[in-house]
Design an enzyme around this catalytic site. Structure first.
Site, PDB file in Angstrom:
ATOM      1  N   HIS A 124       0.884  -1.176   0.000  1.00 31.00           N
ATOM      2  CA  HIS A 124       0.000   0.000   0.000  1.00 31.00           C
ATOM      3  C   HIS A 124       0.919   1.223   0.000  1.00 31.00           C
ATOM      4  O   HIS A 124       2.015   1.185   0.567  1.00 31.00           O
ATOM      5  CB  HIS A 124      -0.836  -0.056   1.288  1.00 31.00           C
ATOM      6  N   ASP A 201       3.397  -4.322   7.918  1.00 34.34           N
ATOM      7  CA  ASP A 201       2.139  -3.580   7.811  1.00 34.34           C
ATOM      8  C   ASP A 201       1.011  -4.594   7.987  1.00 34.34           C
ATOM      9  O   ASP A 201       0.758  -5.409   7.093  1.00 34.34           O
ATOM     10  CB  ASP A 201       2.096  -2.906   6.427  1.00 34.34           C
ATOM     11  N   GLN A 204      -4.278  -5.262   7.025  1.00 35.55           N
ATOM     12  CA  GLN A 204      -5.288  -6.207   6.502  1.00 35.55           C
ATOM     13  C   GLN A 204      -5.225  -7.562   7.198  1.00 35.55           C
ATOM     14  O   GLN A 204      -5.870  -8.515   6.755  1.00 35.55           O
ATOM     15  CB  GLN A 204      -5.090  -6.397   4.984  1.00 35.55           C
ATOM     16  N   LYS A 227     -10.309  -0.896  10.674  1.00 37.69           N
ATOM     17  CA  LYS A 227     -10.502  -2.072   9.808  1.00 37.69           C
ATOM     18  C   LYS A 227     -10.813  -3.314  10.651  1.00 37.69           C
ATOM     19  O   LYS A 227     -10.925  -4.406  10.122  1.00 37.69           O
ATOM     20  CB  LYS A 227      -9.236  -2.308   8.982  1.00 37.69           C
ATOM     21  N   CYS A 367      -4.667   2.464  -3.713  1.00 38.59           N
ATOM     22  CA  CYS A 367      -3.424   3.012  -3.132  1.00 38.59           C
ATOM     23  C   CYS A 367      -2.268   2.028  -3.318  1.00 38.59           C
ATOM     24  O   CYS A 367      -1.461   1.816  -2.407  1.00 38.59           O
ATOM     25  CB  CYS A 367      -3.578   3.349  -1.657  1.00 38.59           C
TER      26      CYS A 367
HETATM   27  N1  PMP Z   1      -1.688  -0.686   4.648  1.00 43.92           N
HETATM   28  C1  PMP Z   1      -2.623  -1.453   4.086  1.00 43.92           C
HETATM   29  C2  PMP Z   1      -2.255  -2.818   3.618  1.00 43.92           C
HETATM   30  C3  PMP Z   1      -3.928  -0.974   3.973  1.00 43.92           C
HETATM   31  O1  PMP Z   1      -4.870  -1.726   3.411  1.00 43.92           O
HETATM   32  C4  PMP Z   1      -4.233   0.326   4.446  1.00 43.92           C
HETATM   33  C5  PMP Z   1      -5.638   0.893   4.327  1.00 43.92           C
HETATM   34  N2  PMP Z   1      -6.219   0.713   3.077  1.00 43.92           N
HETATM   35  C6  PMP Z   1      -3.209   1.066   5.044  1.00 43.92           C
HETATM   36  C7  PMP Z   1      -1.961   0.533   5.122  1.00 43.92           C
HETATM   37  C8  PMP Z   1      -3.468   2.441   5.576  1.00 43.92           C
HETATM   38  O2  PMP Z   1      -4.354   2.387   6.644  1.00 43.92           O
HETATM   39  P1  PMP Z   1      -5.009   3.730   7.214  1.00 43.92           P
HETATM   40  O3  PMP Z   1      -5.631   4.449   6.060  1.00 43.92           O
HETATM   41  O4  PMP Z   1      -6.013   3.238   8.197  1.00 43.92           O
HETATM   42  O5  PMP Z   1      -3.906   4.507   7.846  1.00 43.92           O
END
Ligand code: PMP
Length: 412
Positions: A124, A201, A204, A227, A367
């Site tokens: 991401h 990270d 998910q 999430k 993203c």
């Molecule tokens: N890493 C991953 C794998 C994600 O899916 C996301 C959210 N889509 C993020 C980071 C960022 O999370 P947040 O927008 O809650 O900071």
């Protein structure tokens, strides 16, 4: 084998009762933000009605009560992810904030010219941009682990990418596009063999299956509350104590100091050193309530439910001609994040057509633009599952996709 009490779980999420565009809502966007059960809302409401005050400041009764609840929440998070101490749990505003903290503090202090940072192509942007920009600033090199055709990490390539020059390996536990569950324990061990630090990270992963940061050996592990059934604006950075102790604060202000004079300052111990200003107190309490909720269900059952439903989605979608599914074909190697494209229909058009049927999915690059490039597409549709989804939701998704396919075919 025990099963989730699906009926009870759906009742815990009143939002699911509503209609969208005249149709029963089917929420398939939990990878972006999950819904929140009543028990979490109730806990936050009770805090605001009985114990609301700032933390770590006042000596008054409410201040002490709020501080106790806030620190109890930190301990709950530590226990949930298997951290050896609550001092290793820093509350942040979310996963993005956690990752930026590591880059701004650990990264600025430890990455030098000529060093290497290894990420994967499936990151991401939140776990890519902080490293990309740090590498540029420091004249370090950013290396990418590629993926195979079915969306798995190229483990052979990975062994060549991590070298004695590698200072940091930053890898997602689960891809937010492909759903791939990466073998992070092995990657962390490889990083450590070469003397590198491993940051994971977990945005998910946490809340979808049991995660134990100590067993994994992660040096840093980041995730978001929203999430995993908690409110927005709260997240976590887990870090090994010996690393956190050596790191400089990333934001400066109230409550993160030991002492301040006209000429300088000394810093508080972890975790306060990294929590400048008034934290998201009710968010932390909500996160603890979300953990209670997950524990009451049992994470192993959550995993089994999502794996079974993922297998069902993969089977149903594979029957639609012209539909390409990205990521591993085996449900046990992935979570319920399923990205796909239907030939000749733009993902945004498809998501709009599904929305008209009350089905909420995400469309776009998620993203993860470098991953899109590697998949040779610009965007995908993404359906993502949670504990409140069932086979009926997937049947509706499938029939709505079929109808959309027929509708759009008339314009070709
Ligand atoms: N890493 C991953 C794998 C994600 O899916 C996301 C959210 N889509 C993020 C980071 C960022 O999370 P947040 O927008 O809650 O900071």
């Amino acid at each position: 084998m025990d099963k989730l009490n699906a009926k009870k779980i759906r009742a815990d999420f009143p939002i699911l009762k509503q209609k969208i565009n005249g149709e029963q809502l089917i929420y398939l966007d939990s990878a972006a933000t999950s819904q929140m059960p009543v028990s979490v809302e109730e806990k936050i409401r009770r805090f605001n009605e009985t114990s609301r005050a700032n933390v770590h400041r006042g000596v008054h009764t409410l201040g002490v009560k709020a501080t106790k609840l806030y620190e109890k929440s930190r301990q709950k998070v530590a226990d949930f992810i298997g951290a050896s101490s609550a001092k290793e749990v820093i509350f942040t505003s979310g996963c993005t904030d956690s990752l930026n903290l590591v880059a701004a503090s650990f990264g600025e202090q430890n990455i030098q010219a000529g060093d290497e940072i290894v990420v994967s192509i499936m990151e991401h942007h939140s776990n890519l941009l902080p490293w990309q920009q740090l590498a540029k600033r420091k004249k370090a090199q950013l290396k990418f682990i590629e993926i195979s055709k079915d969306g798995r990490l190229d483990l052979n390539g990975l062994k060549n990418k991590i070298s004695s020059k590698t200072k940091l390996v930053a890898l997602t536990h689960v891809s937010n596009v492909l759903g791939t569950i990466n073998p992070i324990k092995e990657v962390i061990a490889l990083a450590h063999e070469k003397g590198a630090i491993a940051l994971i990270d977990g945005a998910q992963a946490v809340g979808h299956f049991p995660v134990n940061v100590t067993d994994l050996g992660a040096d840093f592990y980041a995730f978001s509350g929203h999430k995993m059934f908690a409110p927005t604006g709260i997240g976590v950075l887990y870090g090994k104590r010996e690393l956190l102790d050596k790191m400089l604060p990333y934001r400066l202000g109230g409550e993160m100091i030991a002492n301040v004079t006209r000429d300088g300052a000394t810093w508080a111990e972890v975790p306060q050193k990294f929590e400048a200003g008034t934290p998201n107190i009710s968010g932390a309490i909500g996160l603890a309530a979300a953990i209670d909720y997950l524990n009451s269900i049992d994470l192993q059952l959550v995993k089994e439910h999502e794996t079974e439903l993922t297998a069902y989605v993969l089977e149903k979608l594979s029957k639609i001609s012209g539909l390409t599914i990205y990521g591993p074909k085996e449900s046990y190697e992935r979570t319920g994040v399923i990205s796909f494209n239907l030939k000749g229909i733009h993902p945004h058009d498809l998501a709009t057509a599904l929305d008209l049927d009350g089905i909420e999915v995400r469309a776009g690059h998620h993203c993860a633009q470098p991953l899109m490039e590697s998949l040779e597409t610009e965007s995908t549709v993404r359906a993502s599952l949670s504990i409140y989804n069932n086979k009926n939701d997937i049947d509706k998704l499938t029939s709505s996709l079929q109808e959309a396919k027929e509708f759009f075919s008339e314009f070709r």
